[in-house]
Design a protein around this motif. Structure first.
Motif, PDB file in Angstrom:
ATOM      1  N   LYS A 265      -3.659   1.910   7.294  1.00 20.36           N
ATOM      2  CA  LYS A 265      -3.676   3.075   6.362  1.00 20.36           C
ATOM      3  C   LYS A 265      -2.248   3.657   6.181  1.00 20.36           C
ATOM      4  N   TYR A 266      -1.484   3.514   7.452  1.00 18.75           N
ATOM      5  CA  TYR A 266      -0.174   4.269   7.507  1.00 18.75           C
ATOM      6  C   TYR A 266       0.798   3.475   7.780  1.00 18.75           C
TER       7      TYR A 266
ATOM      8  N   ARG B 149      -0.607  12.407  10.725  1.00 22.50           N
ATOM      9  CA  ARG B 149      -1.730  12.394   9.806  1.00 22.50           C
ATOM     10  C   ARG B 149      -2.667  13.902  10.031  1.00 22.50           C
TER      11      ARG B 149
ATOM     12  N   CYS C  27       1.466   5.056   1.945  1.00 24.31           N
ATOM     13  CA  CYS C  27       1.097   5.825   2.760  1.00 24.31           C
ATOM     14  C   CYS C  27       0.699   7.102   2.708  1.00 24.31           C
ATOM     15  N   PRO C  28      -0.547   7.645   2.813  1.00 30.89           N
ATOM     16  CA  PRO C  28      -1.078   8.791   2.511  1.00 30.89           C
ATOM     17  C   PRO C  28      -0.249  10.177   3.090  1.00 30.89           C
TER      18      PRO C  28
ATOM     19  N   LYS D  79       0.829  -1.198   0.099  1.00 28.93           N
ATOM     20  CA  LYS D  79       0.044  -0.048   0.045  1.00 28.93           C
ATOM     21  C   LYS D  79       0.924   1.213   0.044  1.00 28.93           C
TER      22      LYS D  79
ATOM     23  N   ARG E   7       1.131   7.877  11.466  1.00 29.82           N
ATOM     24  CA  ARG E   7      -0.280   7.859  12.050  1.00 29.82           C
ATOM     25  C   ARG E   7      -0.491   8.947  12.877  1.00 29.82           C
TER      26      ARG E   7
ATOM     27  N   ASP F   9      -7.542  -2.479   7.133  1.00 29.66           N
ATOM     28  CA  ASP F   9      -7.794  -1.309   7.932  1.00 29.66           C
ATOM     29  C   ASP F   9      -6.550  -0.333   8.133  1.00 29.66           C
TER      30      ASP F   9
END
Length: 53
Positions: free
Chosen positions: A36-37, A46, A15-16, A13, A43, A34
């Motif tokens: 996301k980071y 964010r 990382c945003p 994935k 985290r 679940d």
């Protein structure tokens, strides 16, 4: 004994927060959807990223 997967076969994935890709970890086996980071640091950061935009 089962064959081990190579690291390149594992799901990844992006990382945003930092924009880096990160790979599936065994500790995320039950909650991979679940996650996301990439790290605890991202985290925590964010909210800082959202405030700047």
């Amino acid at each position: 004994m089962a064959r081990q997967r190579s690291k390149s076969d594992l799901p990844t994935k992006i990382c945003p927060v930092c924009g880096r890709s990160f790979t599936w970890r065994k500790k995320w086996a039950r909650c991979w959807d679940d996650v996301k980071y990439c790290s605890e640091r991202c985290r925590r950061r964010r909210s800082q990223i959202q405030d700047n935009n």
